[in-house]
Structures are given as C-alpha cells and as structure tokens.
Scaffold this motif. Structure first.
Motif, short mmCIF file in Angstrom:
data_model
loop_
_atom_site.label_atom_id
_atom_site.label_comp_id
_atom_site.label_asym_id
_atom_site.label_seq_id
_atom_site.Cartn_x
_atom_site.Cartn_y
_atom_site.Cartn_z
N ARG A 70 0.85 -1.19 0.00
CA ARG A 70 0.00 0.00 0.00
C ARG A 70 0.88 1.24 0.00
NH1 ARG A 70 -2.59 2.89 4.36
NH2 ARG A 70 -1.69 1.36 5.81
N GLU A 78 -2.45 4.43 -4.49
CA GLU A 78 -1.88 3.66 -5.58
C GLU A 78 -2.11 4.38 -6.91
OE1 GLU A 78 -3.61 2.20 -2.99
OE2 GLU A 78 -1.67 1.58 -2.17
N ASP A 82 0.65 5.28 -9.67
CA ASP A 82 0.45 4.90 -11.08
C ASP A 82 0.63 6.11 -12.00
OD1 ASP A 82 -0.06 2.28 -10.39
OD2 ASP A 82 -2.25 2.48 -10.51
N TRP A 169 4.80 -4.42 -7.67
CA TRP A 169 5.13 -3.05 -8.05
C TRP A 169 5.80 -2.99 -9.43
CZ3 TRP A 169 2.30 0.21 -5.75
CH2 TRP A 169 1.98 0.08 -4.39
N ARG A 172 3.11 -2.89 -11.86
CA ARG A 172 2.47 -1.58 -11.99
C ARG A 172 3.29 -0.62 -12.85
NH1 ARG A 172 -1.70 -1.31 -7.59
NH2 ARG A 172 -2.37 0.65 -8.55
#
Length: 413
Positions: A70, A78, A82, A169, A172
């Motif tokens: 988180r 998040e 991003d 991650w 992402r």
C-alpha cells in the motif's frame, strides 16, 4: 548493455522532498504529484532515471513499514503512484523503488499478531524472537533500533511475501528495486527471491545497499545486479577534504576490480549522509562530481546536490532532516544561488551522455601527488584524461577533462 547501464538517476527521498510529516503517519495527501512536477527538471539535467525512496505505508520515516503493498497515505494512493510511473514512462525515465525487506515497523500487523499469539502462533516464525521471558519477548532488530523489527529470512513465507511485493510493483510499471540494508540480509535469501521475480520481469534491475564487505562476493552469491559503492563515495570526499589523492587512487584501483564482474552504483550524496557541499565546500563538490561522471558505474545524483545544497547529518532523533528537505512545488521556485552548480551538472552529465562507454571505464593514474591527480579513464578503445587539482597557486580547486580533440570540461574560470 542493459538499460540500467544507460541510466543516470536522480535520487529522491519522497517524504522529505514533498514536505510530508515524518514523525507521524497521519495527514493523507496526494504528495507524489509533487514529484511528478519535477520530471522535466530531471530531463533538463540530462538524467533519465528516478531512484525513489520508500513509498510503502510506514509509521514514520518510510523505513518502518506496516504494509508493503500500500502507498503511504502521506504520499497519496496507488493511483497517485500509477500516475507518477506513467508520467515517467512517457518521458523515458526509468523508476527504481526502495524495497525495505530486512525489517518492518514495530506496528506491522505481523509483529502485533506474533506477540499476541506467542511462540506457537503462525507469525512467530516470521521473526527472530527470544521467548525466554514470556512476559517480555525480545525481537531481533536492525542495528539496535527497536522500532525496526528484523524479519526471519530463513522463513519461506517471508521469501514468498518479498517476491510477491517486488513483482506487484514491477507489474504496476516500476523498472527495478533498491534493496535497503541488503548487507544485513543473507545473500542466499536474495538468491532464492530474485529468480522468481525475474521470471515475470527479466529486465528488472536490482541494486543492494551494501556499505561494507565483499562487494563482488555478495553480488556473485546473491544474484544482485549491483551494489552501492560506499568505498568510492568515502574516498572521493575524504581525499578532497584531507588533500590526499592517494586514497582516491587506491579506491579507484578497487573500483576497477569490481567493474570486471559487475557495474557498481556510484554517488557522492544520498539520503543517509552529509551533503557533499557541506563536507568539502561547493568548489570541491565540483571535483567530486567530475569523478562521479568520469569513472565506471551507474551514477546517482541526490536531489539538491545539483544546486550545491548543504546539510549535515546528525546522530539524533531528526538528525536526517537537514539532508532530506522539502523542495518547492516547481523548479521555477528554486532560489537562484544554486543555478551555477546546476549548469555544472548539465555539462558533466552531458559529457557522460556523449561517452556512454564510461559506464564500464576503468582508471589508471598518470600523475599522482597529494593534491594533484591525473587519471586516464578507458574502455573499448576510448580514453579520457581527467585532471584534479585540490589546490593551485590561486588556492582554487579545479578540474579538467580532455580527450584527443582537446578540453571537454574545465572548472577553471
């Protein structure tokens, strides 16, 4: 040549940079947008990487994590991360995140559950706990900091979690990881975890924070791509401060040995050390930058150093604050007094950008005294000559970089 070997990073400690409260973890705000506003500054310096300090939810300073999956509410959500990753991707800026995998904060749910359930509970094995006094169990910690509870790296579930966090991650949009306190983690742990992460992200880059020890041996045993070159960092400022270029030459001989097996991550400043301009003064800081940009390695510029920022690290509560300051909302709000150093950074980063072979260059002393050092940087049939003069007749430190065509950079007026 890997993408990391074409990268030069701007290193940011996000909680400090964005002005987030560091002593406590309330005050939610989308502060990562603040970092996004500085990406064109990164490109303007000639850099193309962002080494981002910890962004995971933590109790105070970012390294006492409570949820690795988180984003810290003080930095946003998040979605905010991003957006930052997307903005970097649009500009061709690679992003390396800071992974705190040696320890967690004392308020982490696993710690609370382990202490609540006792030695037979499912989370007890996640940590190294001395239960000899059931009323006061003792948890292994990070270098005497009781708020940082050391994980048990022999526990398979810990390896599973770290691999999952890294992969999540990277999924992402991150490009790699700086592994905090990697020197305190058994290399065999990384050797178990990294292949699992690379299975999903074969191009990911992993640099371990290693302050001392057998750098090449740790890389070989762990599977890391790189480690932080603290030996060279210390020799750069110490040789300038003491007027002893023999120390720097010795460190560069060691550095050449490392480059035969891996490419170290090089720096003259970071979030844990006194600013180079405070250690040696702004003029000698130019010489430090010349070394950083003309020897092998993956260079990192710590935010503020490109403006000759000062700050002294102290061993006390809040002793890091001076080297982790807030930055204004945009580059236009910077005070003008550091503009000259920014121009020096642009010149030297540009020089390195035009000579990409420098990433694996080794050096050889051509002339060496306590206060004057000329070395040749060589790789792939290319060569630069670098002259450092700690003091001359005008008592002004100066540096010159030249090749066969002439002078490419000089700090002389």
């Amino acid at each position: 040549m890997t993408w990391a070997e074409t990268c030069m990073f701007w290193h940011v400690y996000p909680l400090g940079f964005t002005g987030a409260p560091v002593r406590e973890a309330h005050d939610a705000a989308p502060r990562l947008r603040h970092v996004e506003a500085w990406l064109d500054h990164v490109l303007g310096l000639g850099l193309n990487g962002l080494l981002l300090g910890p962004v995971s939810a933590s109790e105070t300073h970012g390294y006492d994590t409570v949820d690795l999956l988180r984003v810290d509410p003080r930095l946003g959500t998040e979605d905010d991360l991003d957006a930052l990753l997307a903005a970097c991707r649009e500009r061709g800026v690679r992003v390396v995140l800071d992974g705190v995998f040696h320890h967690v904060g004392r308020g982490h749910p696993w710690v609370r559950q382990a202490l609540a359930d006792g030695p037979d509970g499912p989370y007890a094995r996640y940590f190294r706990i001395d239960w000899s006094d059931p009323a006061a169990p003792r948890l292994a910690d990070f270098e005497g900091h009781s708020s940082l509870v050391a994980l048990n790296h022999d526990e398979p579930a810990v390896a599973d979690h770290v691999a999952d966090v890294m992969t999540a991650w990277l999924d992402r949009g991150a490009d790699g990881w700086r592994l905090d306190a990697a020197y305190a983690v058994p290399p065999a742990f990384w050797a178990r975890v990294l292949p699992r992460v690379r299975a999903a992200h074969p191009d990911a880059w992993f640099v371990g924070e290693v302050i001392h020890g057998d750098y090449a041996g740790i890389v070989a045993e762990s599977g890391l791509d790189s480690v932080t070159q603290y030996e060279l960092w210390k020799a750069i400022w110490s040789s300038l401060l003491d007027g002893n270029f023999f120390e720097l030459d010795w460190a560069l001989q060691r550095h050449a040995d490392f480059l035969r097996t891996f490419v170290p991550t090089t720096f003259v400043g970071n979030h844990d050390v006194t600013r180079v301009a405070s250690r040696v003064g702004p003029q000698r800081a130019v010489l430090a930058l010349v070394v950083l940009m003309t020897v092998g390695g993956v260079p990192c510029v710590y935010y503020g150093d490109e403006r000759a920022a000062t700050g002294v690290k102290e061993e006390r509560v809040g002793g890091d604050d001076a080297v982790r300051p807030a930055y204004p909302a945009t580059p236009d709000a910077l005070p003008p007094d550091g503009a000259w150093m920014q121009e020096v950074h642009q010149a030297l980063v540009g020089l390195r950008r035009r000579h990409p072979w420098l990433v694996r260059a080794t050096t050889e002393a051509v002339e060496l005294t306590n206060t004057r050092y000329v070395y040749a940087a060589r790789a792939d049939g290319n060569e630069l000559l670098v002259e450092l003069v700690e003091l001359d007749v005008t008592d002004v430190p100066r540096a010159t970089v030249r090749d066969a065509t002439g002078v490419l950079f000089t700090s002389a007026p």
